[in-house]
Design an enzyme around this catalytic site. Sequence first.
Site, PDB file in Angstrom:
ATOM      1  N   ALA A  77     -69.720-180.804 -22.687  1.00  0.00           N
ATOM      2  CA  ALA A  77     -70.590-181.905 -22.301  1.00  0.00           C
ATOM      3  C   ALA A  77     -71.696-182.158 -23.310  1.00  0.00           C
ATOM      4  O   ALA A  77     -72.170-183.279 -23.434  1.00  0.00           O
ATOM      5  CB  ALA A  77     -71.217-181.614 -20.924  1.00  0.00           C
ATOM      6  N   CYS A  78     -72.142-181.137 -24.026  1.00  0.00           N
ATOM      7  CA  CYS A  78     -73.251-181.322 -24.946  1.00  0.00           C
ATOM      8  C   CYS A  78     -72.937-180.664 -26.272  1.00  0.00           C
ATOM      9  O   CYS A  78     -72.041-179.843 -26.380  1.00  0.00           O
ATOM     10  CB  CYS A  78     -74.542-180.745 -24.377  1.00  0.00           C
ATOM     11  N   GLY A  79     -73.710-181.043 -27.266  1.00  0.00           N
ATOM     12  CA  GLY A  79     -73.482-180.498 -28.592  1.00  0.00           C
ATOM     13  C   GLY A  79     -74.161-179.168 -28.766  1.00  0.00           C
ATOM     14  O   GLY A  79     -74.685-178.575 -27.848  1.00  0.00           O
ATOM     15  N   THR A  83     -70.723-176.414 -25.106  1.00  0.00           N
ATOM     16  CA  THR A  83     -69.915-176.809 -23.965  1.00  0.00           C
ATOM     17  C   THR A  83     -69.261-178.124 -24.291  1.00  0.00           C
ATOM     18  O   THR A  83     -69.572-178.769 -25.294  1.00  0.00           O
ATOM     19  CB  THR A  83     -70.760-176.984 -22.688  1.00  0.00           C
TER      20      THR A  83
END
Length: 294
Positions: A133-135, A131
């Site tokens: 927002a995160c890895g 996503t």
Amino acid sequence: MFISTPNHRPKARTRTQLLRIEHGRALVKSDLLASEEPLEIRLLASSGQVSKKVSEGAKTLAVTMRTPGHDFELAAGFLLAEGVIARREDIARIAYCTDPSEPQQYNIVNVELKTARLPDLAPLERHFYTTSACGVCGKAGLENLQRRYTPLKADWTVSSEVIAKLPTQLRAHQPLFAQTGGLHAAALFDQYGNLLALREDVGRHNALDKLLGWALLEYQLPLCEHMLLVSGRASYELAQKALAASIPLLCAISAPSSLAVELAREFNLTLIGFLRDSFNVYSGAERLDIGPSS
């Protein structure tokens, strides 16, 4: 999931209407937002037909929420960072999916590799999904990296004055951030502090993948005499991506994570955090010309 009109490229920014409250009064205004749309990365073995459907041989490798733009670089950088490819010559072609039956034509990138058979992706221990927002989650850990990489060499130094000036250059060259206020950036500098390339994205991992993809496609790898600056914090994933491109010095405007520091110390990566006028050095201080410590 955002659906784009066929044959219409998604835009990096979107205008919207909003209600602004000022001193108890409601005002109708418009604003620019950073666009966020899915990008599906598909792999193909060499066949000369990059636009094949998935059912005809392409395999979905990853889906990420990104800001449209520099999509080929994003795909190439992602493949490099994950060890699917190691050099520009591994790629035969990169193209958008142009199948008229696909509603997401410019949200699908097909990467054709110069191989008759796709590599075994099972050792990566996951089916990729990311996503903005995160890895990428579920990393196999430092043990896997030890099998892929060796510690970075430290055969040049940079002054603390040069390091301290990097954020000013970053902000001056963030056009989409200036318009929307909602984007991360990754910037590449030479050892003298000259800005070489910068990429923006709603996802900080995507911004770095775009930057690494640029370097790969422009035959600039390895980046062993360069510095990287990221606009947010330094996570394990970002440190790992820097390592994949042999970048020996990673700076972050915000804090590093504990695992990023562990990775940096394991592979002799200079890691700098909280970079403003001053900064913290968590690893690899031998690359910095800082004078006597107090």
